[in-house]
Scaffold this motif. Structure first.
Motif, PDB file in Angstrom:
ATOM      1  N   GLU A 242      37.630  45.001  37.048  1.00 46.91           N
ATOM      2  CA  GLU A 242      37.162  45.706  35.854  1.00 46.91           C
ATOM      3  C   GLU A 242      37.258  44.795  34.629  1.00 46.91           C
ATOM      4  O   GLU A 242      36.331  44.723  33.820  1.00 46.91           O
ATOM      5  CB  GLU A 242      37.995  46.972  35.637  1.00 46.91           C
ATOM      6  N   GLU A 243      38.403  44.111  34.514  1.00 47.77           N
ATOM      7  CA  GLU A 243      38.607  43.257  33.342  1.00 47.77           C
ATOM      8  C   GLU A 243      37.682  42.042  33.348  1.00 47.77           C
ATOM      9  O   GLU A 243      37.302  41.548  32.287  1.00 47.77           O
ATOM     10  CB  GLU A 243      40.070  42.791  33.289  1.00 47.77           C
TER      11      GLU A 243
ATOM     12  N   ALA B 263      45.535  42.280  34.335  1.00 49.17           N
ATOM     13  CA  ALA B 263      45.667  43.188  35.469  1.00 49.17           C
ATOM     14  C   ALA B 263      47.099  43.211  35.981  1.00 49.17           C
ATOM     15  O   ALA B 263      47.619  44.265  36.371  1.00 49.17           O
ATOM     16  CB  ALA B 263      44.709  42.771  36.585  1.00 49.17           C
TER      17      ALA B 263
ATOM     18  N   LYS C 150      49.261  45.356  33.681  1.00 50.20           N
ATOM     19  CA  LYS C 150      48.979  46.786  33.764  1.00 50.20           C
ATOM     20  C   LYS C 150      49.452  47.416  35.072  1.00 50.20           C
ATOM     21  O   LYS C 150      49.813  48.600  35.090  1.00 50.20           O
ATOM     22  CB  LYS C 150      47.476  47.026  33.605  1.00 50.20           C
ATOM     23  N   THR C 151      49.441  46.657  36.173  1.00 54.16           N
ATOM     24  CA  THR C 151      49.663  47.279  37.488  1.00 54.16           C
ATOM     25  C   THR C 151      50.882  46.773  38.229  1.00 54.16           C
ATOM     26  O   THR C 151      51.341  47.432  39.166  1.00 54.16           O
ATOM     27  CB  THR C 151      48.425  47.055  38.388  1.00 54.16           C
TER      28      THR C 151
ATOM     29  N   GLN D 103      41.380  46.237  41.588  1.00 49.47           N
ATOM     30  CA  GLN D 103      40.415  47.076  40.887  1.00 49.47           C
ATOM     31  C   GLN D 103      40.469  46.801  39.388  1.00 49.47           C
ATOM     32  O   GLN D 103      39.435  46.654  38.729  1.00 49.47           O
ATOM     33  CB  GLN D 103      40.701  48.553  41.175  1.00 49.47           C
ATOM     34  N   CYS D 104      41.689  46.711  38.859  1.00 53.37           N
ATOM     35  CA  CYS D 104      41.852  46.411  37.442  1.00 53.37           C
ATOM     36  C   CYS D 104      41.364  45.003  37.107  1.00 53.37           C
ATOM     37  O   CYS D 104      40.719  44.785  36.074  1.00 53.37           O
ATOM     38  CB  CYS D 104      43.316  46.573  37.052  1.00 53.37           C
ATOM     39  N   PHE D 105      41.655  44.051  38.000  1.00 53.87           N
ATOM     40  CA  PHE D 105      41.203  42.675  37.768  1.00 53.87           C
ATOM     41  C   PHE D 105      39.680  42.587  37.730  1.00 53.87           C
ATOM     42  O   PHE D 105      39.106  41.927  36.851  1.00 53.87           O
ATOM     43  CB  PHE D 105      41.776  41.774  38.869  1.00 53.87           C
TER      44      PHE D 105
ATOM     45  N   ASP E  77      44.976  48.750  43.385  1.00 56.57           N
ATOM     46  CA  ASP E  77      44.913  49.021  41.959  1.00 56.57           C
ATOM     47  C   ASP E  77      44.891  47.731  41.147  1.00 56.57           C
ATOM     48  O   ASP E  77      44.199  47.639  40.126  1.00 56.57           O
ATOM     49  CB  ASP E  77      46.102  49.891  41.549  1.00 56.57           C
ATOM     50  N   PHE E  78      45.635  46.723  41.609  1.00 55.18           N
ATOM     51  CA  PHE E  78      45.646  45.443  40.899  1.00 55.18           C
ATOM     52  C   PHE E  78      44.263  44.797  40.919  1.00 55.18           C
ATOM     53  O   PHE E  78      43.753  44.355  39.871  1.00 55.18           O
ATOM     54  CB  PHE E  78      46.688  44.518  41.519  1.00 55.18           C
TER      55      PHE E  78
END
Length: 635
Positions: A419-420, A445, A448-449, A415-417, A412-413
């Motif tokens: 995305e950002e 990221a 958020k995670t 994936q968020c990184f 998740d970390f």
């Protein structure tokens, strides 16, 4: 005549029995051992029969051997070099230039002590012969021959031994090798003498082993031990892998124990006795290095360990300000010495010392007993080193952190990184600000995670050491060339005059992990570089998968828009259908690519990483040997 013969038998010549070197005035205290017998009967003696002359010449050779052995022992036991080391440098230089000093050897001194023991037995035999002659009303030469007959098989081989020692400058482990070879003979008396000399040599070796394996101190002033500090070899190693060595030296600059562990000591084969196998020598090397680490913990680690184990009374958390912090630190520093002793309890050190003392007291060297004792000491050192690294330094937590961040277990970390940072990575990186640009999505990221309970995230830092991956000329001969409109060929990489091709500037993204003492013993630079390469590969797979999914989402959005337009405009329906048919093969290819990437990721994460992680966890819990754990982790 018999009295002068007895004096010659203990090295004192006169008028009837002469020494040729004394007559030539070439016999001085530091003269080398003569390689031939120089004791002779005076040429003007006429009252001896030929048979008597032969017996006397045979006997006086024992006197020559005795004197040369005694001179060798005196030179080897001379401690004047200790006084010379305290002299002024100019006086020491003048002495060395005159050639009056030789490099001392504690092994030769030990052998000389054994020779003195043998010579004392010989002198006692000569004294006993003299008493027999004095008590006999008719003394005869046969009495001397009978009393000293056994020394004809002892003194000549010992004389040959010291000649070889001086001629070849045999020292340290080489001297032990020489004695060990000479032990294998068919004369029991001679074998017992050589074994006694070997015992004296082993006393020095055991003393050095005790200093090394009990206290972690290398006692070898004259370079005779088979464990030696790195001198020239570390330069060669650094030249073969400069990046790793430079990073290691920089990280270990403030902690000598880590430098000693990685670069400090090696096995010097020239001084390793042949009857000590290489695996045994490696165990001795490891044990001493481990004891050095255990006896010299990092001050930072000792303080952190004291803080972690410090009992905090109820209500103490309310104490604030300088006075409260000072009181806590004062109590913690009082336990530093105790914590250092806990790493290697005195009882364990006494146990190691007792094992070596038992070997030292044995009359003969037993290879099996020696190897068993070394293996037991190595087990003790490896067990306490395991306790230090695995339990006190929380190895499992750091392994979990490396798995989470370097092996992308925190999906998740990342994936968020990604995305950002997707919009940023669609543009080529700027060399001056690329790392700073990436820190913003990286921190977003994390916010958020990642929760506050993850104490290892602060050790992870983002780096871009190089822009892109490079391909060698052999790999790009076909791919780097493209046809220009004018028919010429050009290089894809714009502005790159070298033979390397940059595929993607963001492929150089890397993570760095801050490792404290003593985890550098486990997480070497070589191990961390492997983690980094795996991270870069997995991150490229993750980026590729995300871009394929984004492309599919974009197509679905466009298809939905076209569907709405088709409902409103029936006239352009055929045009939309044609466009969909034209793009259909491309989306088939996209689906195959996505299928491959998804399955490759699943295979790596589940079948490889997760299964190996479970095996590593089992080994961490089951094994109590540091070297076994290091070997399994590096596999």
């Amino acid at each position: 005549m018999l009295h002068e013969l007895l004096l010659a038998l203990i090295g004192y010549t006169g008028d009837l029995i002469v020494d040729e070197r004394e007559q030539q005035k070439i016999l001085f205290p530091d003269a080398p051992v003569s390689e031939e017998c120089t004791f002779k009967l005076a040429p003007d003696i006429s009252f001896l029969q030929a048979s008597e002359r032969a017996v006397i010449e045979s006997l006086i050779s024992l006197g020559f051997y005795y004197r040369e052995l005694d001179r060798f022992a005196s030179k080897s036991r001379n401690l004047s070099w200790i006084r010379s080391t305290n002299d002024a440098p100019l006086s020491r230089t003048s002495v060395l230039l005159k050639g009056k000093t030789k490099k001392p050897s504690i092994y030769r001194r030990a052998i000389a002590n054994g020779i003195v023991e043998i010579l004392s037995v010989y002198r006692s035999a000569v004294l006993q012969v003299e008493q027999i002659l004095l008590s006999d009303p008719m003394p005869i030469l046969a009495t001397v021959t009978r009393g000293l007959n056994k020394f004809f098989v002892l003194l000549p081989p010992l004389y040959e031994l010291i000649v070889e020692i001086e001629r070849d400058d045999v020292r340290g482990g080489q001297l032990l090798n020489l004695l060990h070879k000479r032990c294998h003979c068919g004369v029991p008396e001679l074998q017992a003498c050589i074994q006694r000399l070997l015992w004296h040599g082993h006393q020095v070796m055991y003393q050095q082993l005790s200093s090394w394996m009990v206290y972690g101190i290398l006692q070898d002033q004259h370079g005779e031990f088979f464990i030696r500090r790195q001198e020239d070899r570390d330069v060669d190693n650094r030249s073969s892998c400069p990046d790793v060595s430079e990073k290691l030296v920089q990280k270990s600059h403030d902690d000598a124990s880590l430098t000693d562990w990685h670069l400090g000591f090696h096995i010097f084969l020239d001084m390793l006795p042949e009857y000590i196998r290489m695996p045994v020598a490696e165990s001795i090397l490891f044990s001493g290095k481990a004891i050095r680490v255990l006896r010299n913990p990092s001050p930072t680690f000792r303080y952190q360990d004291a803080v972690n184990h410090q009992p905090i009374p109820k209500g103490s958390l309310r104490v604030q300000g300088f006075m409260g912090r000072f009181a806590f630190q004062k109590e913690s520093f009082a336990d530093l010495k105790l914590i250092g002793e806990e790493l290697l309890p005195q009882s364990e050190a006494d146990k190691i010392d007792a094992m070596l003392q038992e070997l030292k007291d044995t009359a003969e060297f037993h290879k099996r007993s020696f190897e068993h004792a070394v293996d037991s000491i190595r087990t003790i050192a490896a067990s306490h080193l395991w306790q230090l690294v695995v339990v006190r330094a929380d190895l499992n937590g750091h392994l979990k952190a490396l798995k989470d961040y370097f092996l992308l277990a925190k999906g998740d970390f990342f994936q968020c990184f990604l995305e950002e940072s997707r919009q940023l990575m669609r543009l080529p990186p700027r060399q001056s600000t690329a790392e700073a640009d990436l820190m913003i999505p990286f921190q977003l990221a994390a916010i958020k995670t990642i929760g506050d309970e993850d104490k290892y995230f602060s050790r992870v830092s983002l780096r871009i050491p190089s822009f892109g991956i490079t391909v060698t000329p052999s790999q790009v001969d076909l791919s780097k060339m493209k046809s220009n409109p004018d028919g010429s060929s050009g290089v894809i990489s714009k502005g790159n005059s070298s033979s390397e091709l940059t595929l993607d500037g963001w492929d150089g993204i890397a993570l760095e992990y801050s490792v404290d003492w003593p985890l550098q013993l486990f997480f070497t630079q070589e191990v961390l570089s492997k983690y980094q390469r795996v991270f870069q590969y997995l991150l490229r797979l993750k980026r590729t998968q995300m871009e394929l999914e984004k492309s599919w989402a974009s197509v679905m959005h466009q298809d939905h828009t076209d569907f709405v337009k088709r409902q409103n405009d029936r006239m352009n329906c055929s045009i939309t259908q044609q466009r969909r048919q034209r793009f259909r093969p491309m989306w088939h290819v996209r689906e195959h690519m996505a299928f491959l990437i998804r399955n490759l990721q699943f295979y790596i994460q589940v079948d490889v990483i997760e299964s190996q992680w479970n095996l590593l966890q089992e080994r961490v819990h089951d094994s109590h040997d540091f070297t076994e754990l290091v070997g399994f982790h590096q596999e």
